[in-house]
Design a protein around this motif. Structure first.
Motif, PDB file in Angstrom:
ATOM      1  N   PHE A  42     -31.679  45.911 -12.372  1.00  0.00           N
ATOM      2  CA  PHE A  42     -31.925  44.235 -12.411  1.00  0.00           C
ATOM      3  C   PHE A  42     -33.114  43.960 -11.154  1.00  0.00           C
ATOM      4  O   PHE A  42     -33.806  45.121 -10.586  1.00  0.00           O
ATOM      5  N   CYS A  43     -34.265  42.891 -11.901  1.00  0.00           N
ATOM      6  CA  CYS A  43     -35.221  42.831 -10.694  1.00  0.00           C
ATOM      7  C   CYS A  43     -35.073  41.480 -10.662  1.00  0.00           C
ATOM      8  O   CYS A  43     -35.696  40.556 -11.702  1.00  0.00           O
ATOM      9  N   VAL A  50     -42.627  28.675 -11.184  1.00  0.00           N
ATOM     10  CA  VAL A  50     -41.761  28.593 -12.252  1.00  0.00           C
ATOM     11  C   VAL A  50     -40.548  27.753 -12.053  1.00  0.00           C
ATOM     12  O   VAL A  50     -40.100  28.451 -10.738  1.00  0.00           O
ATOM     13  N   GLN A  51     -40.061  28.014 -12.767  1.00  0.00           N
ATOM     14  CA  GLN A  51     -38.564  27.209 -12.710  1.00  0.00           C
ATOM     15  C   GLN A  51     -37.713  29.068 -13.389  1.00  0.00           C
ATOM     16  O   GLN A  51     -38.579  30.110 -13.336  1.00  0.00           O
ATOM     17  N   PRO A  52     -36.347  28.710 -12.199  1.00  0.00           N
ATOM     18  CA  PRO A  52     -35.450  30.021 -12.941  1.00  0.00           C
ATOM     19  C   PRO A  52     -35.531  30.275 -14.197  1.00  0.00           C
ATOM     20  O   PRO A  52     -35.564  29.649 -14.920  1.00  0.00           O
ATOM     21  N   GLU A  53     -36.177  31.541 -14.306  1.00  0.00           N
ATOM     22  CA  GLU A  53     -36.063  32.485 -15.561  1.00  0.00           C
ATOM     23  C   GLU A  53     -35.400  33.545 -15.618  1.00  0.00           C
ATOM     24  O   GLU A  53     -35.801  34.541 -14.639  1.00  0.00           O
ATOM     25  N   VAL A  54     -34.976  33.554 -16.968  1.00  0.00           N
ATOM     26  CA  VAL A  54     -33.617  34.300 -16.851  1.00  0.00           C
ATOM     27  C   VAL A  54     -33.741  35.634 -18.241  1.00  0.00           C
ATOM     28  O   VAL A  54     -33.374  35.492 -19.121  1.00  0.00           O
ATOM     29  N   MET A  55     -34.502  36.517 -17.934  1.00  0.00           N
ATOM     30  CA  MET A  55     -34.477  37.987 -19.377  1.00  0.00           C
ATOM     31  C   MET A  55     -32.964  38.693 -19.208  1.00  0.00           C
ATOM     32  O   MET A  55     -33.052  39.550 -18.434  1.00  0.00           O
ATOM     33  N   THR A  56     -32.157  39.033 -20.327  1.00  0.00           N
ATOM     34  CA  THR A  56     -30.633  39.252 -20.278  1.00  0.00           C
ATOM     35  C   THR A  56     -31.382  40.143 -21.026  1.00  0.00           C
ATOM     36  O   THR A  56     -30.260  41.174 -20.220  1.00  0.00           O
ATOM     37  N   GLY A  66     -32.219  46.164 -18.350  1.00  0.00           N
ATOM     38  CA  GLY A  66     -32.173  45.666 -17.654  1.00  0.00           C
ATOM     39  C   GLY A  66     -31.739  43.714 -17.825  1.00  0.00           C
ATOM     40  O   GLY A  66     -32.131  43.572 -18.951  1.00  0.00           O
ATOM     41  N   ILE A  67     -32.038  43.611 -16.543  1.00  0.00           N
ATOM     42  CA  ILE A  67     -31.857  42.383 -16.272  1.00  0.00           C
ATOM     43  C   ILE A  67     -32.836  41.861 -15.606  1.00  0.00           C
ATOM     44  O   ILE A  67     -33.290  42.623 -14.599  1.00  0.00           O
ATOM     45  N   GLN A  68     -34.441  41.025 -15.824  1.00  0.00           N
ATOM     46  CA  GLN A  68     -34.946  40.393 -15.127  1.00  0.00           C
ATOM     47  C   GLN A  68     -34.745  38.923 -14.406  1.00  0.00           C
ATOM     48  O   GLN A  68     -34.802  38.103 -15.758  1.00  0.00           O
ATOM     49  N   VAL A  69     -35.203  38.971 -13.642  1.00  0.00           N
ATOM     50  CA  VAL A  69     -35.593  36.961 -13.094  1.00  0.00           C
ATOM     51  C   VAL A  69     -36.275  36.622 -12.218  1.00  0.00           C
ATOM     52  O   VAL A  69     -36.621  36.884 -11.406  1.00  0.00           O
ATOM     53  N   TRP A  70     -37.016  36.211 -12.726  1.00  0.00           N
ATOM     54  CA  TRP A  70     -38.301  35.396 -11.242  1.00  0.00           C
ATOM     55  C   TRP A  70     -37.276  34.408 -11.445  1.00  0.00           C
ATOM     56  O   TRP A  70     -37.201  32.982 -11.466  1.00  0.00           O
ATOM     57  N   HIS A  71     -37.519  33.352  -9.915  1.00  0.00           N
ATOM     58  CA  HIS A  71     -36.985  33.194  -8.820  1.00  0.00           C
ATOM     59  C   HIS A  71     -37.860  31.782  -8.334  1.00  0.00           C
ATOM     60  O   HIS A  71     -39.130  32.326  -7.628  1.00  0.00           O
ATOM     61  N   PRO A  72     -37.335  30.616  -8.161  1.00  0.00           N
ATOM     62  CA  PRO A  72     -38.518  29.898  -7.163  1.00  0.00           C
ATOM     63  C   PRO A  72     -38.619  30.220  -5.898  1.00  0.00           C
ATOM     64  O   PRO A  72     -37.413  30.127  -5.271  1.00  0.00           O
ATOM     65  N   PRO A  73     -39.559  29.998  -5.009  1.00  0.00           N
ATOM     66  CA  PRO A  73     -39.602  30.094  -4.192  1.00  0.00           C
ATOM     67  C   PRO A  73     -39.112  28.461  -3.257  1.00  0.00           C
ATOM     68  O   PRO A  73     -38.680  29.351  -2.051  1.00  0.00           O
ATOM     69  N   TYR A  74     -39.006  27.825  -3.952  1.00  0.00           N
ATOM     70  CA  TYR A  74     -38.392  26.910  -2.925  1.00  0.00           C
ATOM     71  C   TYR A  74     -36.666  27.180  -3.180  1.00  0.00           C
ATOM     72  O   TYR A  74     -35.293  26.074  -2.878  1.00  0.00           O
ATOM     73  N   ARG A  75     -36.090  27.807  -3.759  1.00  0.00           N
ATOM     74  CA  ARG A  75     -34.552  29.112  -3.326  1.00  0.00           C
ATOM     75  C   ARG A  75     -34.353  29.968  -2.662  1.00  0.00           C
ATOM     76  O   ARG A  75     -35.319  31.104  -2.834  1.00  0.00           O
ATOM     77  N   ALA A  76     -33.154  29.759  -2.113  1.00  0.00           N
ATOM     78  CA  ALA A  76     -33.036  31.360  -1.368  1.00  0.00           C
ATOM     79  C   ALA A  76     -32.923  32.513  -2.471  1.00  0.00           C
ATOM     80  O   ALA A  76     -32.521  32.817  -3.364  1.00  0.00           O
ATOM     81  N   ASP A  88     -22.548  35.316 -12.706  1.00  0.00           N
ATOM     82  CA  ASP A  88     -22.521  34.968 -14.017  1.00  0.00           C
ATOM     83  C   ASP A  88     -23.095  35.134 -15.187  1.00  0.00           C
ATOM     84  O   ASP A  88     -22.207  34.795 -16.302  1.00  0.00           O
ATOM     85  N   ILE A  89     -24.108  35.764 -15.706  1.00  0.00           N
ATOM     86  CA  ILE A  89     -24.659  36.271 -16.475  1.00  0.00           C
ATOM     87  C   ILE A  89     -23.510  37.478 -17.078  1.00  0.00           C
ATOM     88  O   ILE A  89     -23.589  37.720 -18.575  1.00  0.00           O
ATOM     89  N   LEU A  90     -22.737  38.192 -16.866  1.00  0.00           N
ATOM     90  CA  LEU A  90     -22.318  39.167 -16.827  1.00  0.00           C
ATOM     91  C   LEU A  90     -20.984  39.078 -17.204  1.00  0.00           C
ATOM     92  O   LEU A  90     -19.728  39.582 -17.665  1.00  0.00           O
ATOM     93  N   GLY A  91     -20.413  38.096 -16.012  1.00  0.00           N
ATOM     94  CA  GLY A  91     -18.912  37.334 -16.072  1.00  0.00           C
ATOM     95  C   GLY A  91     -17.941  38.848 -15.289  1.00  0.00           C
ATOM     96  O   GLY A  91     -17.084  38.245 -15.712  1.00  0.00           O
ATOM     97  N   VAL A  92     -18.641  38.423 -14.326  1.00  0.00           N
ATOM     98  CA  VAL A  92     -18.143  39.571 -13.641  1.00  0.00           C
ATOM     99  C   VAL A  92     -17.224  38.975 -12.503  1.00  0.00           C
ATOM    100  O   VAL A  92     -18.218  37.812 -12.194  1.00  0.00           O
ATOM    101  N   ARG A  93     -16.212  39.467 -11.926  1.00  0.00           N
ATOM    102  CA  ARG A  93     -15.782  38.499 -10.722  1.00  0.00           C
ATOM    103  C   ARG A  93     -15.686  38.655  -9.535  1.00  0.00           C
ATOM    104  O   ARG A  93     -16.345  37.872  -8.796  1.00  0.00           O
ATOM    105  N   GLU A  94     -16.293  40.089  -9.943  1.00  0.00           N
ATOM    106  CA  GLU A  94     -16.492  40.555  -7.697  1.00  0.00           C
ATOM    107  C   GLU A  94     -16.957  42.081  -8.834  1.00  0.00           C
ATOM    108  O   GLU A  94     -17.291  42.757  -9.110  1.00  0.00           O
ATOM    109  N   TRP A  95     -18.283  42.935  -7.836  1.00  0.00           N
ATOM    110  CA  TRP A  95     -19.223  43.147  -7.205  1.00  0.00           C
ATOM    111  C   TRP A  95     -18.377  44.577  -6.062  1.00  0.00           C
ATOM    112  O   TRP A  95     -17.977  44.010  -5.099  1.00  0.00           O
TER     113      TRP A  95
END
Length: 107
Positions: A42-43, A50-56, A66-76, A88-95
């Motif tokens: 994952f990266c 950019v708006q949040p962009e997810v490549m699953t 894997g998973i590539q996510v471009w994350h906007p700077p205004y979000r933590a 949320d992407i993978l349906g996992v409850r706990e890592w």
């Protein structure tokens, strides 16, 4: 009495590259696996304009998936955010955080 049981999902995550502040960084990268399958990469990268962009179904240069996510700077962006988005992407409850393979070597 009948009970509905959710399928048990075992999910491991390993963070090996963090650029910037741990609480609000510019890049978080590592590996993950679900139900003991092969490790994937994952990266999450912060990118201006950019708006949040997810490549699953991202394929990295080595051919590993894997998973590539471009994350906007205004979000933590931190471990908690990465785990939440990935869950949320993978349906996992706990890592379970663990030591996994080096994502840079896999990519």
């Amino acid at each position: 009495m009948l009970r509905a049981f959710a399928k048990q999902i075992n999910a491991d995550i390993s963070f090996d590259t963090i650029q910037g502040d741990e609480e609000d960084g510019a890049c978080f990268e590592g590996c993950y696996r679900v139900n003991s399958t092969e490790w994937k990469v994952f990266c999450f990268v912060r990118r201006e304009g950019v708006q949040p962009e997810v490549m699953t179904d991202a394929t990295f240069s080595s051919g590993i998936k894997g998973i590539q996510v471009w994350h906007p700077p205004y979000r933590a962006l931190n471990r908690r955010v990465v785990k939440k988005i990935m869950a949320d992407i993978l349906g996992v409850r706990e890592w379970v955080e663990t030591i996994g393979p080096d994502s840079l070597a896999l990519k």
